[in-house]
Write a protein that holds these residues in place. Structure first.
Motif, PDB file in Angstrom:
ATOM      1  N   ILE A  19      23.934  40.194  32.320  1.00  0.00           N
ATOM      2  CA  ILE A  19      23.000  40.474  33.414  1.00  0.00           C
ATOM      3  C   ILE A  19      21.716  39.699  33.168  1.00  0.00           C
ATOM      4  CG2 ILE A  19      21.657  42.261  34.568  1.00  0.00           C
ATOM      5  CD1 ILE A  19      23.870  44.233  33.809  1.00  0.00           C
ATOM      6  N   ALA A  20      21.334  38.892  34.144  1.00  0.00           N
ATOM      7  CA  ALA A  20      20.180  38.003  33.981  1.00  0.00           C
ATOM      8  C   ALA A  20      18.911  38.633  34.531  1.00  0.00           C
ATOM      9  CB  ALA A  20      20.453  36.675  34.683  1.00  0.00           C
ATOM     10  N   THR A  21      18.123  39.246  33.640  1.00  0.00           N
ATOM     11  CA  THR A  21      16.792  39.708  34.033  1.00  0.00           C
ATOM     12  C   THR A  21      15.772  38.617  33.769  1.00  0.00           C
ATOM     13  OG1 THR A  21      16.505  40.684  31.841  1.00  0.00           O
ATOM     14  CG2 THR A  21      17.320  42.128  33.585  1.00  0.00           C
ATOM     15  N   ASP A  22      16.110  37.728  32.858  1.00  0.00           N
ATOM     16  CA  ASP A  22      15.244  36.601  32.512  1.00  0.00           C
ATOM     17  C   ASP A  22      16.153  35.399  32.239  1.00  0.00           C
ATOM     18  OD1 ASP A  22      14.037  34.962  30.029  1.00  0.00           O
ATOM     19  OD2 ASP A  22      12.393  35.686  31.274  1.00  0.00           O
ATOM     20  N   PRO A  23      15.934  34.276  32.882  1.00  0.00           N
ATOM     21  CA  PRO A  23      16.847  33.127  32.747  1.00  0.00           C
ATOM     22  C   PRO A  23      17.073  32.678  31.302  1.00  0.00           C
ATOM     23  CG  PRO A  23      15.333  32.771  34.569  1.00  0.00           C
ATOM     24  CD  PRO A  23      14.864  34.010  33.852  1.00  0.00           C
ATOM     25  N   GLU A  24      15.959  32.463  30.568  1.00  0.00           N
ATOM     26  CA  GLU A  24      16.089  31.953  29.202  1.00  0.00           C
ATOM     27  C   GLU A  24      16.820  32.942  28.299  1.00  0.00           C
ATOM     28  OE1 GLU A  24      13.324  32.064  30.910  1.00  0.00           O
ATOM     29  OE2 GLU A  24      12.468  30.052  31.044  1.00  0.00           O
ATOM     30  N   MET A  25      16.453  34.231  28.397  1.00  0.00           N
ATOM     31  CA  MET A  25      17.064  35.230  27.530  1.00  0.00           C
ATOM     32  C   MET A  25      18.532  35.435  27.892  1.00  0.00           C
ATOM     33  SD  MET A  25      14.458  35.611  25.764  1.00  0.00           S
ATOM     34  CE  MET A  25      15.169  36.753  24.596  1.00  0.00           C
ATOM     35  N   ALA A  26      18.871  35.305  29.172  1.00  0.00           N
ATOM     36  CA  ALA A  26      20.266  35.456  29.602  1.00  0.00           C
ATOM     37  C   ALA A  26      21.137  34.353  29.011  1.00  0.00           C
ATOM     38  CB  ALA A  26      20.356  35.441  31.125  1.00  0.00           C
ATOM     39  N   VAL A  27      20.628  33.135  29.015  1.00  0.00           N
ATOM     40  CA  VAL A  27      21.374  32.018  28.439  1.00  0.00           C
ATOM     41  C   VAL A  27      21.555  32.224  26.937  1.00  0.00           C
ATOM     42  CG1 VAL A  27      21.300  29.550  27.927  1.00  0.00           C
ATOM     43  CG2 VAL A  27      20.701  30.363  30.217  1.00  0.00           C
ATOM     44  N   SER A  28      20.506  32.683  26.256  1.00  0.00           N
ATOM     45  CA  SER A  28      20.596  32.926  24.815  1.00  0.00           C
ATOM     46  C   SER A  28      21.649  33.983  24.507  1.00  0.00           C
ATOM     47  CB  SER A  28      19.234  33.365  24.263  1.00  0.00           C
ATOM     48  OG  SER A  28      18.294  32.329  24.364  1.00  0.00           O
ATOM     49  N   ALA A  43      12.957  41.008  16.955  1.00  0.00           N
ATOM     50  CA  ALA A  43      12.455  39.664  17.228  1.00  0.00           C
ATOM     51  C   ALA A  43      10.955  39.639  16.985  1.00  0.00           C
ATOM     52  CB  ALA A  43      12.761  39.251  18.669  1.00  0.00           C
ATOM     53  N   VAL A  44      10.464  38.473  16.650  1.00  0.00           N
ATOM     54  CA  VAL A  44       9.023  38.262  16.494  1.00  0.00           C
ATOM     55  C   VAL A  44       8.575  37.345  17.623  1.00  0.00           C
ATOM     56  CG1 VAL A  44       7.187  37.334  15.037  1.00  0.00           C
ATOM     57  CG2 VAL A  44       9.115  38.537  13.992  1.00  0.00           C
ATOM     58  N   ILE A  45       7.506  37.734  18.283  1.00  0.00           N
ATOM     59  CA  ILE A  45       6.962  36.936  19.384  1.00  0.00           C
ATOM     60  C   ILE A  45       5.620  36.359  18.945  1.00  0.00           C
ATOM     61  CG2 ILE A  45       6.169  36.967  21.783  1.00  0.00           C
ATOM     62  CD1 ILE A  45       7.959  39.460  22.161  1.00  0.00           C
ATOM     63  N   GLY A  46       5.529  35.042  18.926  1.00  0.00           N
ATOM     64  CA  GLY A  46       4.274  34.381  18.594  1.00  0.00           C
ATOM     65  C   GLY A  46       3.548  33.973  19.858  1.00  0.00           C
ATOM     66  N   ILE A  47       2.242  34.213  19.903  1.00  0.00           N
ATOM     67  CA  ILE A  47       1.448  33.863  21.085  1.00  0.00           C
ATOM     68  C   ILE A  47       0.223  33.053  20.663  1.00  0.00           C
ATOM     69  CG2 ILE A  47       0.119  34.725  23.050  1.00  0.00           C
ATOM     70  CD1 ILE A  47       1.822  37.202  23.082  1.00  0.00           C
ATOM     71  N   ASP A  48       0.094  31.873  21.252  1.00  0.00           N
ATOM     72  CA  ASP A  48      -1.104  31.050  21.083  1.00  0.00           C
ATOM     73  C   ASP A  48      -2.005  31.341  22.275  1.00  0.00           C
ATOM     74  OD1 ASP A  48      -2.845  29.078  20.081  1.00  0.00           O
ATOM     75  OD2 ASP A  48      -1.975  27.574  21.414  1.00  0.00           O
ATOM     76  N   PRO A  49      -3.046  32.170  22.104  1.00  0.00           N
ATOM     77  CA  PRO A  49      -3.815  32.658  23.252  1.00  0.00           C
ATOM     78  C   PRO A  49      -4.654  31.574  23.918  1.00  0.00           C
ATOM     79  CG  PRO A  49      -4.868  33.328  21.217  1.00  0.00           C
ATOM     80  CD  PRO A  49      -3.564  32.679  20.833  1.00  0.00           C
ATOM     81  N   GLY A  50      -4.907  31.769  25.199  1.00  0.00           N
ATOM     82  CA  GLY A  50      -5.706  30.849  25.988  1.00  0.00           C
ATOM     83  C   GLY A  50      -5.525  31.184  27.451  1.00  0.00           C
ATOM     84  N   ILE A  62      15.567  31.991  14.162  1.00  0.00           N
ATOM     85  CA  ILE A  62      15.844  30.950  15.157  1.00  0.00           C
ATOM     86  C   ILE A  62      14.960  31.145  16.384  1.00  0.00           C
ATOM     87  CG2 ILE A  62      17.613  29.986  16.702  1.00  0.00           C
ATOM     88  CD1 ILE A  62      19.698  30.899  14.665  1.00  0.00           C
ATOM     89  N   VAL A  63      14.422  30.055  16.906  1.00  0.00           N
ATOM     90  CA  VAL A  63      13.622  30.123  18.128  1.00  0.00           C
ATOM     91  C   VAL A  63      14.561  30.341  19.306  1.00  0.00           C
ATOM     92  CG1 VAL A  63      11.998  28.935  19.640  1.00  0.00           C
ATOM     93  CG2 VAL A  63      11.860  28.606  17.155  1.00  0.00           C
ATOM     94  N   GLU A  64      14.468  31.516  19.920  1.00  0.00           N
ATOM     95  CA  GLU A  64      15.373  31.884  21.018  1.00  0.00           C
ATOM     96  C   GLU A  64      14.867  31.412  22.380  1.00  0.00           C
ATOM     97  OE1 GLU A  64      18.224  33.919  21.121  1.00  0.00           O
ATOM     98  OE2 GLU A  64      18.439  34.008  18.960  1.00  0.00           O
ATOM     99  N   ALA A  65      13.542  31.446  22.572  1.00  0.00           N
ATOM    100  CA  ALA A  65      12.990  31.084  23.877  1.00  0.00           C
ATOM    101  C   ALA A  65      11.519  30.747  23.722  1.00  0.00           C
ATOM    102  CB  ALA A  65      13.162  32.228  24.878  1.00  0.00           C
ATOM    103  N   VAL A  66      11.013  29.912  24.617  1.00  0.00           N
ATOM    104  CA  VAL A  66       9.583  29.583  24.640  1.00  0.00           C
ATOM    105  C   VAL A  66       9.090  29.633  26.086  1.00  0.00           C
ATOM    106  CG1 VAL A  66       9.610  28.169  22.556  1.00  0.00           C
ATOM    107  CG2 VAL A  66      10.053  27.092  24.769  1.00  0.00           C
ATOM    108  N   TYR A  67       7.809  29.930  26.220  1.00  0.00           N
ATOM    109  CA  TYR A  67       7.196  30.028  27.543  1.00  0.00           C
ATOM    110  C   TYR A  67       5.769  29.476  27.464  1.00  0.00           C
ATOM    111  CZ  TYR A  67      10.689  33.819  27.949  1.00  0.00           C
ATOM    112  OH  TYR A  67      11.830  34.571  27.929  1.00  0.00           O
ATOM    113  N   ARG A  68       5.235  29.124  28.617  1.00  0.00           N
ATOM    114  CA  ARG A  68       3.798  28.857  28.763  1.00  0.00           C
ATOM    115  C   ARG A  68       3.431  29.319  30.170  1.00  0.00           C
ATOM    116  NH1 ARG A  68       0.077  24.590  30.203  1.00  0.00           N
ATOM    117  NH2 ARG A  68      -1.768  24.623  28.845  1.00  0.00           N
ATOM    118  N   VAL A  69       2.665  30.393  30.244  1.00  0.00           N
ATOM    119  CA  VAL A  69       2.404  31.034  31.533  1.00  0.00           C
ATOM    120  C   VAL A  69       0.916  31.334  31.671  1.00  0.00           C
ATOM    121  CG1 VAL A  69       4.690  32.098  31.628  1.00  0.00           C
ATOM    122  CG2 VAL A  69       2.799  33.341  30.554  1.00  0.00           C
TER     123      VAL A  69
END
Length: 212
Positions: A19-28, A43-50, A62-69
């Protein structure tokens, strides 16, 4: 492997349905199933704030997904990731103090564990062919995810004079030099009580109501 929506999943007769609630996570998740590996428990989520944070999801090293929003969407992205992994830890770089503090407070209020990471050295030199702020932010987020930080609790926001001045300068830029909000409004923006857009609108309204 079938990737589909929550609404349509029940109508599909197939042993492997994601079930795809999020495209990247569904593919993973689909790839993990094809490799016969289960979904990691944590999982660990790293955030570079800005203004547009880089976000990286690391599971089992392993890097499962990345975003920039846009910043306003960062908390929502973390909540979506949380739907896949039962246990998450968010590590936030400490470079943009006000941004990282507001983001940490929002996540902590939802019961998410947060660490502040010294982000010195997390943004690499961008060599030939890799120029771009987006790439730099994402790589920094990955490095932050791999760096142990200090556990964070709810933070009080006490903006400095310099931070207030930068917010005032930003409103002048956004208004193309036509106006600069008051220190009082800038302080409210710094504390996260209102957005810059709301501050500009409130300032415009108060200016119109003045009697000269």
């Amino acid at each position: 492997m079938v990737i589909t929506s929550d609404k349509e999943a029940s109508a599909i007769s197939f042993p492997n349905v994601v079930i795809a609630t999020d495209p990247e996570m569904a593919v993973s998740e689909a790839l993990r199933r094809l490799r016969n590996t289960g979904v990691p428990e944590s999982a660990v989520i790293g955030i570079d704030p800005g203004n547009e944070p880089g976000i990286a999801v690391v599971a089992n090293g392993i890097v499962e997904a990345v975003y920039r929003v846009p910043l306003r969407q960062a908390s929502k992205i973390v909540e979506r990731i949380r739907q896949t992994y039962p246990d998450i830890l968010v590590r936030i770089g400490n470079g943009a103090r006000l941004t990282s503090t507001h983001l940490a407070n929002a996540l902590i209020s939802h019961g998410i564990a947060v660490e502040f990471v010294d982000e010195s050295g997390t943004s690499p030199y961008m060599g030939k062919g890799t120029a771009g702020t987006a790439i730099s932010d994402i790589v920094a987020a990955i490095n932050i995810a791999y760096t142990q930080g200090t556990p964070a609790g709810h933070q009080d926001v006490l903006p400095s004079k310099g931070e207030i001045r930068r917010i005032q300068e930003r409103t002048r830029e956004l208004s193309e030099g036509r106006t600069t909000i008051s220190r009082k409004l800038a302080q409210r923006v710094a504390k996260g009580e209102i957005t810059i857009s709301q501050a500009l609108a409130e300032h415009a309204g108060s200016s119109e109501n003045k009697t000269y």
